[in-house]
Design a protein around this motif. Structure first.
Motif, PDB file in Angstrom:
ATOM      1  N   LYS A  19      -4.547 -45.151   7.263  1.00 48.95           N
ATOM      2  CA  LYS A  19      -3.112 -44.822   7.249  1.00 48.95           C
ATOM      3  C   LYS A  19      -2.271 -46.041   6.897  1.00 48.95           C
ATOM      4  O   LYS A  19      -1.299 -45.930   6.153  1.00 48.95           O
ATOM      5  CB  LYS A  19      -2.683 -44.258   8.586  1.00 48.95           C
ATOM      6  CG  LYS A  19      -3.166 -42.841   8.843  1.00 48.95           C
ATOM      7  CD  LYS A  19      -2.629 -42.274  10.117  1.00 48.95           C
ATOM      8  CE  LYS A  19      -3.135 -40.850  10.282  1.00 48.95           C
ATOM      9  NZ  LYS A  19      -2.545 -40.180  11.448  1.00 48.95           N
ATOM     10  N   GLU A  37      -2.632 -46.597   3.268  1.00 45.34           N
ATOM     11  CA  GLU A  37      -1.877 -45.559   2.557  1.00 45.34           C
ATOM     12  C   GLU A  37      -0.392 -45.891   2.558  1.00 45.34           C
ATOM     13  O   GLU A  37       0.281 -45.735   1.543  1.00 45.34           O
ATOM     14  CB  GLU A  37      -2.135 -44.227   3.282  1.00 45.34           C
ATOM     15  CG  GLU A  37      -1.914 -43.007   2.431  1.00 45.34           C
ATOM     16  CD  GLU A  37      -2.305 -41.762   3.188  1.00 45.34           C
ATOM     17  OE1 GLU A  37      -1.390 -41.058   3.671  1.00 45.34           O
ATOM     18  OE2 GLU A  37      -3.529 -41.517   3.318  1.00 45.34           O
ATOM     19  N   GLN A  38       0.115 -46.354   3.691  1.00 44.01           N
ATOM     20  CA  GLN A  38       1.534 -46.706   3.789  1.00 44.01           C
ATOM     21  C   GLN A  38       1.874 -47.915   2.923  1.00 44.01           C
ATOM     22  O   GLN A  38       2.973 -47.998   2.380  1.00 44.01           O
ATOM     23  CB  GLN A  38       1.903 -47.022   5.251  1.00 44.01           C
ATOM     24  CG  GLN A  38       1.945 -45.821   6.154  1.00 44.01           C
ATOM     25  CD  GLN A  38       3.062 -44.850   5.760  1.00 44.01           C
ATOM     26  OE1 GLN A  38       4.132 -45.251   5.299  1.00 44.01           O
ATOM     27  NE2 GLN A  38       2.785 -43.556   5.915  1.00 44.01           N
ATOM     28  N   GLN A  39       0.949 -48.857   2.809  1.00 47.28           N
ATOM     29  CA  GLN A  39       1.199 -50.035   1.991  1.00 47.28           C
ATOM     30  C   GLN A  39       1.227 -49.710   0.505  1.00 47.28           C
ATOM     31  O   GLN A  39       1.878 -50.386  -0.266  1.00 47.28           O
ATOM     32  CB  GLN A  39       0.145 -51.109   2.269  1.00 47.28           C
ATOM     33  CG  GLN A  39       0.328 -51.749   3.633  1.00 47.28           C
ATOM     34  CD  GLN A  39      -0.742 -52.762   3.938  1.00 47.28           C
ATOM     35  OE1 GLN A  39      -1.770 -52.860   3.247  1.00 47.28           O
ATOM     36  NE2 GLN A  39      -0.512 -53.554   4.984  1.00 47.28           N
TER      37      GLN A  39
END
Length: 159
Positions: free
Chosen positions: A152, A155-157
Motif C-alpha cells: 500500500k 502504491e501510494q508513492q
C-alpha cells in the motif's frame, strides 16, 4: 503454589480467585514470620491448616479451570494433583491402620509425587509448545500484514 496459579492462568481468567490466592500467599508469608514470634506447636498447627486449605484450593481450582477451559494442560494438572492426593491418603490410611502395610501404600506419597511431577512436566511442555505455536502464527500474520502495508505504501508513492 505460584507456579500453579500461573500455570492455570488464574490471574488473567478470574480476578476474584487470583485475589484469594494472593491472600493465601500472604498467609504463608505471615506463617514464616510467625516462626520468630510463636511457639513451634502453634506454628505447626497453623501451617497444617493453611496447607490443607491451599492444597484443596489448588485442586478444586484445577477442576474449575479444567471444566471451564477444557485444555489438555488443565486436565493433566488435575490428574497430577489427584495422584499426589491419592498417594498421600493411602499413606495416611496405612498410618492410622485402615490399610495393611505394602510397598505401594508405604511409598504412596512418594509415588504420587513422582506421577505428579511427570504429568506436570508433560503439561508444561505441552503448554510451552502451544504458546510457541501461537507465537509462530502471530509472526507469520505480522509478516503478511507488513507485506500488505508495504504494498500500500508503494502504491501510494506511485500516485
Amino acid at each position: 503454589f505460584i507456579f500453579s496459579v500461573d500455570f492455570l492462568g488464574i490471574k488473567e481468567s478470574n480476578k476474584k480467585i487470583y485475589k484469594y490466592y494472593k491472600l493465601l500467599i500472604y498467609l504463608h508469608g505471615l506463617l514464616f514470620i510467625g516462626l520468630l514470634l510463636l511457639s513451634y506447636s502453634t506454628i505447626l498447627k497453623l501451617s497444617v491448616l493453611v496447607s490443607i486449605i491451599s492444597i484443596n484450593s489448588l485442586f478444586f481450582t484445577g477442576i474449575y479451570v479444567m471444566l471451564k477451559q477444557k485444555t489438555i494442560s488443565s486436565k493433566l494438572f488435575v490428574i497430577a494433583w489427584s495422584s499426589i492426593l491419592i498417594g498421600a491418603m493411602l499413606t495416611e490410611f496405612q498410618n492410622i491402620g485402615f490399610l495393611n502395610m505394602s510397598i505401594a501404600v508405604s511409598y504412596g506419597a512418594q509415588i504420587g509425587v513422582f506421577i505428579e511431577l511427570t504429568l506436570l512436566s508433560i503439561a508444561l511442555a505441552y503448554r510451552y509448545n502451544t504458546v510457541h505455536q501461537k507465537l509462530l502464527q502471530t509472526e507469520s500474520s505480522l509478516r503478511e500484514l507488513n507485506i500488505k502495508l508495504q504494498d500500500k505504501v508503494d502504491e501510494q508513492q506511485k500516485i
